[in-house]
Every structure is written in C-alpha cells, then in structure tokens.
Write an enzyme that holds these catalytic residues in place. Structure first.
Site, PDB file in Angstrom:
ATOM      1  N   GLU A 183      -6.975   5.053   7.830  1.00 42.22           N
ATOM      2  CA  GLU A 183      -6.692   6.856   7.663  1.00 42.22           C
ATOM      3  C   GLU A 183      -7.650   6.923   6.405  1.00 42.22           C
ATOM      4  O   GLU A 183      -7.928   7.900   6.800  1.00 42.22           O
ATOM      5  CB  GLU A 183      -5.434   6.976   6.818  1.00 42.22           C
ATOM      6  CG  GLU A 183      -4.104   6.376   7.815  1.00 42.22           C
ATOM      7  CD  GLU A 183      -2.721   5.711   6.429  1.00 42.22           C
ATOM      8  OE1 GLU A 183      -2.933   5.465   5.060  1.00 42.22           O
ATOM      9  OE2 GLU A 183      -2.374   5.580   7.848  1.00 42.22           O
TER      10      GLU A 183
ATOM     11  N   ASN B 258       0.770  -1.423   0.274  1.00 44.59           N
ATOM     12  CA  ASN B 258       0.257  -0.044  -0.094  1.00 44.59           C
ATOM     13  C   ASN B 258       1.289   1.399  -0.206  1.00 44.59           C
ATOM     14  O   ASN B 258       1.664   1.695   1.336  1.00 44.59           O
ATOM     15  CB  ASN B 258      -0.691   0.245   1.372  1.00 44.59           C
ATOM     16  CG  ASN B 258      -1.929   1.191   1.431  1.00 44.59           C
ATOM     17  OD1 ASN B 258      -1.594   2.347   0.472  1.00 44.59           O
ATOM     18  ND2 ASN B 258      -2.340   1.281   2.806  1.00 44.59           N
ATOM     19  N   TRP B 259       1.326   1.841  -0.754  1.00 48.00           N
ATOM     20  CA  TRP B 259       1.528   3.161  -1.645  1.00 48.00           C
ATOM     21  C   TRP B 259       0.980   4.314  -0.428  1.00 48.00           C
ATOM     22  O   TRP B 259       2.107   4.982  -0.072  1.00 48.00           O
ATOM     23  CB  TRP B 259       2.325   2.918  -3.093  1.00 48.00           C
ATOM     24  CG  TRP B 259       3.823   2.376  -3.290  1.00 48.00           C
ATOM     25  CD1 TRP B 259       4.131   1.226  -2.213  1.00 48.00           C
ATOM     26  CD2 TRP B 259       4.202   2.527  -4.481  1.00 48.00           C
ATOM     27  NE1 TRP B 259       4.897   0.827  -2.877  1.00 48.00           N
ATOM     28  CE2 TRP B 259       5.406   1.767  -4.308  1.00 48.00           C
ATOM     29  CE3 TRP B 259       4.072   4.185  -4.946  1.00 48.00           C
ATOM     30  CZ2 TRP B 259       6.177   1.855  -5.243  1.00 48.00           C
ATOM     31  CZ3 TRP B 259       4.721   3.300  -6.275  1.00 48.00           C
ATOM     32  CH2 TRP B 259       6.428   2.239  -6.845  1.00 48.00           C
ATOM     33  N   LYS B 260      -0.256   4.397  -0.160  1.00 49.10           N
ATOM     34  CA  LYS B 260      -1.033   5.485   0.516  1.00 49.10           C
ATOM     35  C   LYS B 260      -0.597   7.424  -0.713  1.00 49.10           C
ATOM     36  O   LYS B 260      -0.586   6.113  -1.831  1.00 49.10           O
ATOM     37  CB  LYS B 260      -0.099   5.565   1.275  1.00 49.10           C
ATOM     38  CG  LYS B 260      -0.392   4.638   2.413  1.00 49.10           C
ATOM     39  CD  LYS B 260      -0.190   5.398   3.980  1.00 49.10           C
ATOM     40  CE  LYS B 260      -0.478   3.293   4.440  1.00 49.10           C
ATOM     41  NZ  LYS B 260      -0.186   3.444   6.012  1.00 49.10           N
TER      42      LYS B 260
ATOM     43  N   HIS C 245      -9.901   1.837   5.219  1.00 51.07           N
ATOM     44  CA  HIS C 245      -8.466   1.686   5.944  1.00 51.07           C
ATOM     45  C   HIS C 245      -8.740   2.793   6.425  1.00 51.07           C
ATOM     46  O   HIS C 245      -9.388   3.951   6.335  1.00 51.07           O
ATOM     47  CB  HIS C 245      -6.475   1.923   5.056  1.00 51.07           C
ATOM     48  CG  HIS C 245      -5.558   2.383   5.510  1.00 51.07           C
ATOM     49  ND1 HIS C 245      -5.522   3.232   6.169  1.00 51.07           N
ATOM     50  CD2 HIS C 245      -5.007   1.702   4.805  1.00 51.07           C
ATOM     51  CE1 HIS C 245      -4.189   3.258   6.789  1.00 51.07           C
ATOM     52  NE2 HIS C 245      -3.588   1.964   5.849  1.00 51.07           N
TER      53      HIS C 245
ATOM     54  N   GLY D 207       2.503  -1.733   4.288  1.00 54.06           N
ATOM     55  CA  GLY D 207       2.669   0.021   3.520  1.00 54.06           C
ATOM     56  C   GLY D 207       4.455   0.614   3.617  1.00 54.06           C
ATOM     57  O   GLY D 207       4.691   0.449   2.579  1.00 54.06           O
ATOM     58  N   GLY D 208       4.700   0.927   4.179  1.00 50.93           N
ATOM     59  CA  GLY D 208       6.229   2.248   4.362  1.00 50.93           C
ATOM     60  C   GLY D 208       7.349   0.993   3.810  1.00 50.93           C
ATOM     61  O   GLY D 208       8.099   1.283   2.706  1.00 50.93           O
TER      62      GLY D 208
ATOM     63  N   SER E 295       3.184  -1.822  10.387  1.00 43.35           N
ATOM     64  CA  SER E 295       4.510  -2.246  10.819  1.00 43.35           C
ATOM     65  C   SER E 295       5.086  -3.044  10.242  1.00 43.35           C
ATOM     66  O   SER E 295       6.227  -3.800  11.308  1.00 43.35           O
ATOM     67  CB  SER E 295       5.069  -1.718  12.219  1.00 43.35           C
ATOM     68  OG  SER E 295       4.697  -0.748  12.711  1.00 43.35           O
TER      69      SER E 295
ATOM     70  N   GLY F  99       2.501   2.257  10.768  1.00 41.61           N
ATOM     71  CA  GLY F  99       3.507   3.007  10.976  1.00 41.61           C
ATOM     72  C   GLY F  99       4.821   3.886  11.776  1.00 41.61           C
ATOM     73  O   GLY F  99       5.170   4.783  11.779  1.00 41.61           O
TER      74      GLY F  99
ATOM     75  N   GLU G   8      -5.318  -4.297  10.472  1.00 42.45           N
ATOM     76  CA  GLU G   8      -4.646  -3.176  10.804  1.00 42.45           C
ATOM     77  C   GLU G   8      -4.922  -2.609  12.340  1.00 42.45           C
ATOM     78  O   GLU G   8      -6.092  -1.828  12.012  1.00 42.45           O
ATOM     79  CB  GLU G   8      -4.689  -1.983   9.947  1.00 42.45           C
ATOM     80  CG  GLU G   8      -3.970  -3.437   8.512  1.00 42.45           C
ATOM     81  CD  GLU G   8      -3.529  -1.963   7.182  1.00 42.45           C
ATOM     82  OE1 GLU G   8      -2.594  -2.478   7.288  1.00 42.45           O
ATOM     83  OE2 GLU G   8      -3.713  -0.846   7.280  1.00 42.45           O
TER      84      GLU G   8
HETATM   85  P1  PGA Z   1       2.519   0.362   7.711  1.00 37.43           P
HETATM   86  O1  PGA Z   1       1.172   0.483   6.711  1.00 37.43           O
HETATM   87  O2  PGA Z   1       3.568  -0.978   7.024  1.00 37.43           O
HETATM   88  O3  PGA Z   1       3.175   1.518   6.980  1.00 37.43           O
HETATM   89  O4  PGA Z   1       2.227   0.108   9.425  1.00 37.43           O
HETATM   90  C1  PGA Z   1      -0.101  -0.249   6.891  1.00 37.43           C
HETATM   91  C2  PGA Z   1      -0.626  -0.506   6.131  1.00 37.43           C
HETATM   92  O5  PGA Z   1      -1.173   0.996   7.017  1.00 37.43           O
HETATM   93  O6  PGA Z   1      -1.383  -0.361   5.652  1.00 37.43           O
END
Ligand code: PGA
Length: 251
Positions: free
Chosen positions: A98, A11-13, A96, A230-231, A209, A169, A163
């Site tokens: 967010e 997930n590149w956000k 998600h 994500g990251g 994470s 993050g 999640e």
């Molecule tokens: P993260 O994000 O791996 O950077 O914690 C995961 C996500 O929000 O899908």
C-alpha cells in the site's frame, strides 16, 4: 544459526481510535505468556504510546507501520525510527504494497528505511509481493526475489513478509505450492546476500487474507515462519485465534 520462533504480527493499517486500545488490552490478556510464538501488534502512530503502556510487562511486542529513512530534522510529517523506539516499538513494517503503490516507495528507499530502523534497534519487517498481472505472467518468483535483493539490508535484524498484492484484503490466498515457492525464492535471495546459515535465521512471514480459518494451515507450510495479519488483527478474538492456532502453540 537456530531458527527464530515464529512471529505473528498484526497490521492495523489506518484503523483504530483510542477506544480500540481495549482490543490490544484483550490481546495482551489472552496471549499471556506465549513462549512458542512471538506476537507483535502494529497500530497507527497515534496509538503507539498508549499501546506501549497497555502492553508493558507482557509478551506482545509493539510495532509501527512505517518510519523515515532519516534520523531527525526538518521533515514535516515524518516519524523517525528513533522516535518509534523511544515510544516503545520493537518492530516496524516497511515497504508494504500500500505504501509502494500510494506513496511511490521504491526498493532503495525501503532499504534506507530498514537501515535506519536497524540503527535505532528496531527490527524491520520488509514487505515484498507480486501483483496479479505479474503472477499471471509467471513472474512471481522473479519479482519477490528482486524486491528482496533490492529492499532488504544485507546484514542485521530482519524479517521479510511475502504479501502477494492480489491477496491483501481480497479473501484470496495463493495455493500452498505458490506460497512455498515464493518463500523459497526469498530464502534463496537472502542466502545470496547473507550466506545460507544467516539466511536461515531470517523469518519469512506470509501475509494476505490470513484468517482464523486458514492460518493454522498456512503457518504449517515449509518455510513459513509466521504471518502478517491485516483485517483479522483488528479484533482480539480473531487475532488470538490465529495465534492460538499456530502449530507450535498447539503442540
Ligand atoms: P489482510 O492484510 O490480512 O487484511 O489481507 C494483510 C496486510 O496487508 O498486511
């Protein structure tokens, strides 16, 4: 129903410019003909069409990070599931945390989006997860169960991503027991909705994470059918290390 092979989705956000398509090209090359693990990458809307060209003929599937619940029409700024399918997507991340937080997305809207995705032949990845306050109040299992029941469609193609909001993050991850318990609560909710045989065919991914250093362990836990990353999905080196480290791939 046979258990689908594990899925690792990136997930590149709101990250990535056209120059970063080189990372996706590097992923395609390194993942190669992955047979044991399904892999997907979800860049921002602006990169989807070009990423589809980069991934053409390979095994990495393309996904998006949101879609409209509506099919088409006067909805300025929105993107429909059919448009995403037309651009080459196979998956779409929905609900998600967010988006739940910063766009006020509620379970009913997320379920409507998931149905729109299914109607367009996109597989929804519906996200659920408790906040730190909910975890500390002992409500984690109840929260993920209720979110799954209210935001996941009762039939059709589906993955759920567990999640925990506080793990995204942050570098923090739940204990093994906490992950297994949350996945179990989600699986139970799915069994109520779909029956236990059909529920067993739904992938439940862990997200929050996930890094090369902890992925193989998390992915080996019972009931964990993959990861939403994500990251660590922004760079081909980290993302491919997670894919290559999957227990099914190392056999
Ligand atoms: P993260 O994000 O791996 O950077 O914690 C995961 C996500 O929000 O899908």
């Amino acid at each position: 129903m046979t258990q689908p092979k594990p899925l690792i989705a990136g997930n590149w956000k709101m990250n990535g410019l056209r120059a970063d398509l080189a990372e996706i090209a590097a992923m395609a090359e390194r993942v190669g003909a992955s047979r044991d693990v399904a892999v997907a990458i979800c860049p921002p809307f602006t990169l989807i069409a070009e990423a589809a060209q980069v991934l053409a003929g390979g095994t990495i599937a393309l996904g998006a990070q949101d879609c409209s619940a509506l099919a088409h029409g006067a909805h300025t700024g929105d993107v429909s599931a059919t448009m995403l399918r037309d651009a080459g997507c196979r998956f779409v991340i929905l609900g998600h945390s967010e988006r739940r937080q910063s766009h006020g997305e509620a379970d009913a809207l997320i379920q409507a989006k998931a149905r729109a995705a299914q109607a367009a032949d996109l597989a929804p990845i519906v996200c659920v997860g408790e906040s730190l306050a909910q975890r500390e109040a002992g409500l984690a299992a109840r929260v993920v169960r209720e979110q799954a029941l209210a935001s996941a469609p009762a039939a059709g193609s589906l993955a759920i991503a567990y999640e925990p909001v506080w793990a995204i993050g942050s570098g923090l991850t739940p204990s093994d027991e906490e992950i297994v318990a949350a996945h179990g609560a989600i699986r139970e909710a799915l069994a109520e909705m779909r029956g236990s045989e059909a529920a067993a065919g739904v992938r439940i991914l862990y997200g929050g994470s996930v890094k090369p250093a902890n992925a193989a362990h998390i992915l080996s836990l019972p009931g964990v059918n993959g990861a939403l990353v994500g990251g660590a999905s922004l760079k081909a080196g980290d993302f491919c290390a997670i894919v290559d480290g999957h227990p099914a791939r190392r056999r």
